[in-house]
Design an enzyme around this catalytic site. Structure first.
Site, mmCIF file in Angstrom:
data_model
loop_
_atom_site.group_PDB
_atom_site.id
_atom_site.type_symbol
_atom_site.label_atom_id
_atom_site.label_comp_id
_atom_site.label_asym_id
_atom_site.label_seq_id
_atom_site.Cartn_x
_atom_site.Cartn_y
_atom_site.Cartn_z
ATOM 1 C CB SER A 119 -0.945 0.012 1.199
ATOM 2 O OG SER A 119 -0.223 -0.071 2.410
ATOM 3 C CG HIS A 142 -2.644 0.080 -3.003
ATOM 4 N ND1 HIS A 142 -3.068 1.370 -2.769
ATOM 5 C CD2 HIS A 142 -2.883 -0.609 -1.844
ATOM 6 C CE1 HIS A 142 -3.541 1.458 -1.533
ATOM 7 N NE2 HIS A 142 -3.438 0.277 -0.963
ATOM 8 C CD GLU A 154 -3.661 3.902 -5.491
ATOM 9 O OE1 GLU A 154 -3.383 5.099 -5.632
ATOM 10 O OE2 GLU A 154 -3.489 3.271 -4.426
ATOM 11 C CG ASN A 193 -2.614 4.375 1.519
ATOM 12 O OD1 ASN A 193 -3.510 4.617 2.321
ATOM 13 N ND2 ASN A 193 -2.255 3.146 1.205
#
Length: 309
Positions: A119, A142, A154, A193
């Site tokens: 992540s 991700h 992602e 993130n």
């Protein structure tokens, strides 16, 4: 590589059967792909089928056909020996992931795509010990928790990633029903993130500074701009209100926003005291086991409803 995998039943191996791994495996198996899950922990591996069955029951999907396409295997080399697509979903430790991919690259076919579900760790760092042939097949994928319910994945390329691998990884994820997006630069945290934790940094800072308590933060987010987010992204919102207003707001608020480059002292205090969140009964907020279960249930039902719209 995956030119034909997108169009046919392929062999997928998920390395790691924990929080993310079994959900990722569920997605591929539900889409018709033969899927192997491997994990060093016997207990975690055996629990994967139970978690997937519960997920499917909650979604109103007959578990049998999906579970029939899932195989459990303790041996890493055996599990990837004939894989077309390998996804690593191990804990977020660079050295561990580097070792795993070294072992995977040695045991998997030279045509297999090698994907990491990290992540935040740059994909380039994960693959720095691989040879050129393996590095060109390494890509980031991700997924978001819970993997079987959140649509976004992602897809991250490094400067070594083959363009064919990058595009075909995007295409196979779209083919199994996810909503992939392309990340063209391998930066820590990728896109989602970085955005999420920028918000968290300011939220934790507000609590630490005594502006409000943690419950108020959650209330403000959920009952204000959070209600708009499913249909109005931040770039759309900025253009909607006008960039001159956005610039004026930034001139006033940016100088006072938290810009720390280290974790909050409040987080350090809580972690040191053993207050780690729901699993310990206290984190930024206090939790009973029943309250924690209710949050998980509410989240799952919300995501299921959103996916069915």
């Amino acid at each position: 590589m995956l030119e034909t995998v997108v169009q046919r039943k392929s062999k997928v191996t998920v390395v790691g059967a924990g929080l993310m791994g079994h959900g990722i495996a569920q997605v591929f198996a539900a889409a018709g792909h033969d899927t192997t899950i491997t994990d060093t922990s016997h207990d975690v591996l055996q629990a994967a089928r139970h978690h997937i069955r519960n997920n499917l029951d909650q979604m109103g999907i007959e578990p049998g056909p999906v579970l029939e396409r899932i195989r459990l295997c303790r041996n890493l080399a055996e599990s990837v020996s004939d894989a077309d697509f390998v996804i690593e979903a191990a804990p977020e430790r660079v050295a561990l992931k580097q070792k795993l991919f070294a072992d995977i690259a040695e045991a998997a076919p030279e045509s297999a795509v090698l994907a990491s579900n990290t992540s935040v760790i740059p994909i380039t760092a994960i693959g720095e010990n691989l040879d050129e042939q393996a590095r060109c097949r390494l890509v980031g994928t991700h997924w978001w928790n819970p993997a079987h319910l959140v649509p976004l994945v992602e897809v991250i390329r490094t400067r070594f990633t083959s363009g064919v691998v990058f595009e075909d990884t995007f295409n196979i994820l779209a083919a199994v029903g996810k909503c992939p997006v392309k990340v063209h630069k391998d930066v820590p945290g990728f896109i989602g993130n970085r955005l999420q934790h920028a918000l968290w940094r300011e939220a934790i800072s507000l609590v630490h500074r005594g502006v409000c308590d943690a419950e108020t933060i959650d209330t403000v987010v959920k009952l204000s701009f959070g209600m708009r987010l499913p249909v109005l992204g931040p770039m759309e919102n900025a253009d909607l209100v006008g960039l001159e207003l956005a610039r004026s707001v930034h001139e006033i608020i940016f100088p006072d926003l938290d810009c720390a480059s280290e974790p909050s002292p409040l987080l350090n205090e809580l972690v040191s005291a053993g207050h780690l969140g729901m699993r310990t009964g206290k984190g930024l907020r206090n939790w009973t086991p029943e309250q924690a279960d209710e949050v998980r249930r509410r989240l799952a039902l919300h995501l299921i409803a959103a996916n069915n719209r």
